[in-house]
Structure formats: structure tokens, C-alpha cells
Design a protein around this motif. Structure first.
Motif, PDB file in Angstrom:
ATOM      1  N   SER A  42       0.821  -1.219   0.000  1.00  0.00           N
ATOM      2  CA  SER A  42       0.000   0.000   0.000  1.00  0.00           C
ATOM      3  C   SER A  42       0.849   1.261   0.000  1.00  0.00           C
ATOM      4  O   SER A  42       0.384   2.326  -0.425  1.00  0.00           O
ATOM      5  CB  SER A  42      -0.920   0.014   1.222  1.00  0.00           C
ATOM      6  OG  SER A  42      -0.170   0.108   2.421  1.00  0.00           O
ATOM      7  N   LEU A  43       2.096   1.165   0.451  1.00  0.00           N
ATOM      8  CA  LEU A  43       2.968   2.345   0.485  1.00  0.00           C
ATOM      9  C   LEU A  43       3.370   2.796  -0.915  1.00  0.00           C
ATOM     10  O   LEU A  43       4.013   3.835  -1.063  1.00  0.00           O
ATOM     11  CB  LEU A  43       4.214   2.065   1.326  1.00  0.00           C
ATOM     12  CG  LEU A  43       3.981   2.083   2.839  1.00  0.00           C
ATOM     13  CD1 LEU A  43       5.248   1.696   3.590  1.00  0.00           C
ATOM     14  CD2 LEU A  43       3.511   3.457   3.299  1.00  0.00           C
ATOM     15  N   VAL A  44       2.993   2.046  -1.937  1.00  0.00           N
ATOM     16  CA  VAL A  44       3.286   2.476  -3.308  1.00  0.00           C
ATOM     17  C   VAL A  44       2.599   3.804  -3.603  1.00  0.00           C
ATOM     18  O   VAL A  44       3.090   4.611  -4.407  1.00  0.00           O
ATOM     19  CB  VAL A  44       2.864   1.393  -4.327  1.00  0.00           C
ATOM     20  CG1 VAL A  44       1.352   1.280  -4.445  1.00  0.00           C
ATOM     21  CG2 VAL A  44       3.476   1.666  -5.689  1.00  0.00           C
ATOM     22  N   PHE A  45       1.480   4.087  -2.925  1.00  0.00           N
ATOM     23  CA  PHE A  45       0.790   5.360  -3.126  1.00  0.00           C
ATOM     24  C   PHE A  45       1.624   6.514  -2.565  1.00  0.00           C
ATOM     25  O   PHE A  45       1.727   7.573  -3.178  1.00  0.00           O
ATOM     26  CB  PHE A  45      -0.590   5.322  -2.473  1.00  0.00           C
ATOM     27  CG  PHE A  45      -1.514   4.305  -3.072  1.00  0.00           C
ATOM     28  CD1 PHE A  45      -2.061   4.509  -4.333  1.00  0.00           C
ATOM     29  CD2 PHE A  45      -1.823   3.142  -2.396  1.00  0.00           C
ATOM     30  CE1 PHE A  45      -2.911   3.569  -4.906  1.00  0.00           C
ATOM     31  CE2 PHE A  45      -2.669   2.192  -2.950  1.00  0.00           C
ATOM     32  CZ  PHE A  45      -3.209   2.411  -4.210  1.00  0.00           C
ATOM     33  N   LEU A  46       2.226   6.307  -1.410  1.00  0.00           N
ATOM     34  CA  LEU A  46       3.105   7.327  -0.835  1.00  0.00           C
ATOM     35  C   LEU A  46       4.354   7.504  -1.694  1.00  0.00           C
ATOM     36  O   LEU A  46       4.843   8.621  -1.871  1.00  0.00           O
ATOM     37  CB  LEU A  46       3.504   6.945   0.590  1.00  0.00           C
ATOM     38  CG  LEU A  46       4.465   7.904   1.295  1.00  0.00           C
ATOM     39  CD1 LEU A  46       3.875   9.312   1.374  1.00  0.00           C
ATOM     40  CD2 LEU A  46       4.808   7.396   2.688  1.00  0.00           C
ATOM     41  N   VAL A  47       4.857   6.411  -2.246  1.00  0.00           N
ATOM     42  CA  VAL A  47       6.027   6.485  -3.125  1.00  0.00           C
ATOM     43  C   VAL A  47       5.717   7.344  -4.351  1.00  0.00           C
ATOM     44  O   VAL A  47       6.532   8.172  -4.766  1.00  0.00           O
ATOM     45  CB  VAL A  47       6.465   5.073  -3.555  1.00  0.00           C
ATOM     46  CG1 VAL A  47       7.496   5.137  -4.686  1.00  0.00           C
ATOM     47  CG2 VAL A  47       7.046   4.312  -2.363  1.00  0.00           C
ATOM     48  N   ALA A  48       4.522   7.169  -4.919  1.00  0.00           N
ATOM     49  CA  ALA A  48       4.132   7.968  -6.090  1.00  0.00           C
ATOM     50  C   ALA A  48       4.119   9.454  -5.755  1.00  0.00           C
ATOM     51  O   ALA A  48       4.609  10.292  -6.522  1.00  0.00           O
ATOM     52  CB  ALA A  48       2.764   7.516  -6.596  1.00  0.00           C
ATOM     53  N   ILE A  49       3.578   9.792  -4.593  1.00  0.00           N
ATOM     54  CA  ILE A  49       3.562  11.191  -4.156  1.00  0.00           C
ATOM     55  C   ILE A  49       4.985  11.678  -3.911  1.00  0.00           C
ATOM     56  O   ILE A  49       5.344  12.810  -4.250  1.00  0.00           O
ATOM     57  CB  ILE A  49       2.705  11.338  -2.882  1.00  0.00           C
ATOM     58  CG1 ILE A  49       1.232  11.058  -3.218  1.00  0.00           C
ATOM     59  CG2 ILE A  49       2.851  12.726  -2.283  1.00  0.00           C
ATOM     60  CD1 ILE A  49       0.338  10.950  -2.009  1.00  0.00           C
ATOM     61  N   GLY A  50       5.810  10.823  -3.321  1.00  0.00           N
ATOM     62  CA  GLY A  50       7.198  11.187  -3.052  1.00  0.00           C
ATOM     63  C   GLY A  50       7.975  11.474  -4.322  1.00  0.00           C
ATOM     64  O   GLY A  50       8.776  12.420  -4.372  1.00  0.00           O
ATOM     65  N   LEU A  51       7.751  10.687  -5.359  1.00  0.00           N
ATOM     66  CA  LEU A  51       8.443  10.919  -6.626  1.00  0.00           C
ATOM     67  C   LEU A  51       8.020  12.249  -7.239  1.00  0.00           C
ATOM     68  O   LEU A  51       8.850  12.985  -7.798  1.00  0.00           O
ATOM     69  CB  LEU A  51       8.157   9.762  -7.588  1.00  0.00           C
ATOM     70  CG  LEU A  51       8.722   8.397  -7.179  1.00  0.00           C
ATOM     71  CD1 LEU A  51       8.285   7.317  -8.167  1.00  0.00           C
ATOM     72  CD2 LEU A  51      10.238   8.436  -7.076  1.00  0.00           C
ATOM     73  N   ALA A  52       6.735  12.559  -7.133  1.00  0.00           N
ATOM     74  CA  ALA A  52       6.263  13.846  -7.637  1.00  0.00           C
ATOM     75  C   ALA A  52       6.898  14.990  -6.851  1.00  0.00           C
ATOM     76  O   ALA A  52       7.278  16.022  -7.422  1.00  0.00           O
ATOM     77  CB  ALA A  52       4.737  13.911  -7.535  1.00  0.00           C
ATOM     78  N   PHE A  53       7.039  14.818  -5.546  1.00  0.00           N
ATOM     79  CA  PHE A  53       7.659  15.830  -4.692  1.00  0.00           C
ATOM     80  C   PHE A  53       9.114  16.069  -5.092  1.00  0.00           C
ATOM     81  O   PHE A  53       9.576  17.216  -5.156  1.00  0.00           O
ATOM     82  CB  PHE A  53       7.575  15.378  -3.232  1.00  0.00           C
ATOM     83  CG  PHE A  53       8.229  16.304  -2.259  1.00  0.00           C
ATOM     84  CD1 PHE A  53       7.604  17.482  -1.875  1.00  0.00           C
ATOM     85  CD2 PHE A  53       9.466  16.007  -1.715  1.00  0.00           C
ATOM     86  CE1 PHE A  53       8.197  18.341  -0.960  1.00  0.00           C
ATOM     87  CE2 PHE A  53      10.065  16.850  -0.804  1.00  0.00           C
ATOM     88  CZ  PHE A  53       9.436  18.025  -0.426  1.00  0.00           C
ATOM     89  N   ILE A  54       9.833  14.992  -5.380  1.00  0.00           N
ATOM     90  CA  ILE A  54      11.242  15.110  -5.786  1.00  0.00           C
ATOM     91  C   ILE A  54      11.365  15.980  -7.029  1.00  0.00           C
ATOM     92  O   ILE A  54      12.239  16.855  -7.127  1.00  0.00           O
ATOM     93  CB  ILE A  54      11.848  13.717  -6.025  1.00  0.00           C
ATOM     94  CG1 ILE A  54      12.008  12.972  -4.689  1.00  0.00           C
ATOM     95  CG2 ILE A  54      13.198  13.815  -6.736  1.00  0.00           C
ATOM     96  CD1 ILE A  54      12.374  11.514  -4.834  1.00  0.00           C
TER      97      ILE A  54
END
Length: 307
Positions: free
Chosen positions: A184-196
Motif C-alpha cells: 500500500s505504500l506504493v501510493f506514498l512512493v508515487a507522491i514522493g516521486l512527484a515531490f522530488i
């Protein structure tokens, strides 16, 4: 500093305060810790961790390995108690990480402390900190990913390319480990990549900067190999087809739960879920704290869009 804030607090003082906060909350969770074997998923995780078995999909291999290590490090208590204690440790660390993140963002200790206390005493978070479960470790990885991303942005703002690169690698490793633990943390990873990308768009034109972070993320996926290896050993909870590629993918992605994950896709159902989420939030936090969170979110959207 685009927000006009004062200089960041001394790192050593922040780390010291984080250690104290972790210790205090660990003692809080320790005094309220479940003492023995539990029912349902918690009981399954206690048995699986003690015997290095395989849990229900997605398998939680990293959790199993780490919880098993705790049972080995604490042979003077029962394995069930040791696995419960693992949740107390990860939850206390999560609270400390949230404090550090809040302090870095605001450059003041008090907001970080308020955030830490609000989370650490939240109803569900506290209850999970006292029982064997995968959510406490999920929360720790979520907090660590956010801390690494915020630290990456801070390094970028200081024009410290070396520190930024290190935090980017740390983010990649934590993202890989996080998804390995709970998909489920793949959703947070997607947001994190956008943040980067929002923080530094030049990274899109510099693929060489991707190599180490991507490599670290792939390294974080290695604990998944635990599942086919233990399935080949015919341990508790491992289906025979888990040692095959199709069985491995089905287990890791928990495809059997796809109906639950996408059950509330109709607009009318989604509105109902949002209403329930309001009840969930009010169950965790006092109304005045929820109101303060809302105001803080509005201010953040106004002053710091990327964050």
C-alpha cells in the motif's frame, strides 16, 4: 529561506530530543502492552514471526524477519510478548521521526513536539503500538520516507548537492523497503516521486542522478526473496505455488484482496466513505486539534505548495 523562517535548530539538540521522545513513548506503550498471544491476524503474525513462516498476502517478509530477530534478542520473554514489543519499538520510533520532520519543516521544536504527541496518543496508533501488527512498521516507513524527502529538499535549498544526493539515495532505499513491507505504500512512493521533481525539476534532465537512488530502491526489494525461499522449505503458512513465479506475484501483490481495495469506486459509495473518514478522524483526535490541522493545511497550501 522562502518562508522567512529562522535558522534550523541544532541537529544534535533535535536528535537528543528525538531520543527522549522515543524513550518516553516506548515506556508509555510498554506499560500498556498486550502481554501474551492475541487473536486473528495478530496471533498469526506472532506465530509466523516466531517460526519464520509466511503470513497471509502480501506476506510481510521484512516484518517477519525483523520480528523474529526481536524474539531471538529477547529469549527471556515469550515470543508472543516479544512480537508485541516490536510494535512498541517501531511506534515509539515513528513518533520520534515525526517530531524531527516537524522540527525541520518549521525550524522550531514546539510544532514538531505537538505533532509527535498528537500522533503518539491518537487512539488507533496507541492501540496498534501495543499489539502484534504490520501497521506500526508501515507507519515507521511512511514517517522515514517523508523525513528523507523533507531533508532532501532542505539540502537542495542549501545548494548542498552532496547531502541532497545522499538523502535521495536514502529515500530510494526506504521506498523500496517500505513497498516490500506493505504494498500500500506504493501510493506514498508515487507522491514522493512527484515531490522530488517539484523540488528540483533538473533531475529529469540528469539521468545519472537516478542511478544510485533506483539501485537503492531495488536493494530494498530483496527481502521479498524470503517468500519463495521459505516456501521451498515448506514452512508454516507457505502454499506450494509460492515458490513459483505466478504464485509469488499473486501473494506479494495480494491480488485476492483486489475486490476490497477497489470496492468503493462508485461516486455515491465514495461520498459515504468520506463521511466515515470524518468519524475515523474524530475518533483519533479532539475537535480543536482537527480544526488546527485544517488551518495548518490551508496555510501550508498557501505558503508551501510542494510540501
Amino acid at each position: 529561506d522562502p518562508l522567512g523562517r529562522s535558522a534550523a535548530p541544532a541537529r544534535w539538540l533535535m536528535v537528543l530530543a528525538a531520543c527522549v521522545i522515543a524513550a518516553v513513548f516506548f515506556l508509555l506503550y510498554l506499560t500498556t502492552l498486550a502481554p501474551d498471544v492475541l487473536a486473528a491476524d495478530s496471533g498469526e503474525l506472532q506465530v509466523v514471526a516466531a517460526q519464520l513462516g509466511v503470513a497471509h498476502p502480501p506476506g510481510f517478509p521484512l516484518y517477519t524477519i525483523m520480528a523474529h530477530a526481536v524474539t531471538r534478542l529477547l529469549p527471556f520473554v515469550s515470543p508472543a510478548y516479544a512480537v508485541n514489543l516490536f510494535s512498541a519499538v517501531t511506534s515509539a520510533l515513528t513518533v520520534a521521526v515525526v517530531y524531527m520532520t516537524g522540527t525541520i519543516i518549521t525550524r522550531r521544536h514546539l510544532p514538531g513536539l505537538i505533532a509527535a504527541v498528537a500522533l503518539g496518543t491518537a487512539t488507533t496508533f496507541w492501540s496498534q503500538a501495543t499489539t502484534a501488527n504490520v501497521r506500526s512498521l508501515t507507519g515507521l516507513f511512511a514517517a522515514l520516507i517523508i523525513l528523507s524527502l523533507v531533508s532532501y529538499r532542505e539540502a537542495i535549498s542549501r545548494d548542498d548537492a552532496t547531502a541532497a544526493g545522499r538523502w535521495l539515495v536514502a529515500s530510494g532505499l526506504l521506498m523500496g523497503l517500505g513497498v516490500t513491507h506493505h504494498v500500500s505504500l506504493v501510493f506514498l512512493v508515487a507522491i514522493g516521486l512527484a515531490f522530488i521533481v517539484l523540488v528540483d525539476r533538473s533531475i529529469l534532465r540528469q539521468p545519472r542522478r537516478w542511478v544510485w537512488p533506483v539501485g537503492a530502491a531495488l536493494l530494498g526489494l530483496l527481502p521479498l526473496l524470503y517468500l519463495p525461499f521459505r516456501a521451498a522449505a515448506d514452512v508454516r503458512g507457505a502454499a506450494p505455488d509460492l515458490a513459483t513465479w505466478p504464485g509469488f506475484i499473486e501473494h506479494v501483490l495480494a491480488t485476492g484482496f483486489r475486490g476490497d481495495l477497489f470496492y468503493f469506486t462508485a461516486p455515491s459509495d465514495f461520498v459515504q466513505r468520506l463521511r466515515i473518514m470524518g468519524n475515523v478522524l474524530s475518533f483519533q483526535f479532539e475537535v480543536w486539534l482537527l480544526a488546527a490541522m485544517f488551518v495548518g493545511l490551508v496555510v501550508l497550501l498557501w505558503r508551501d505548495r510542494s510540501l
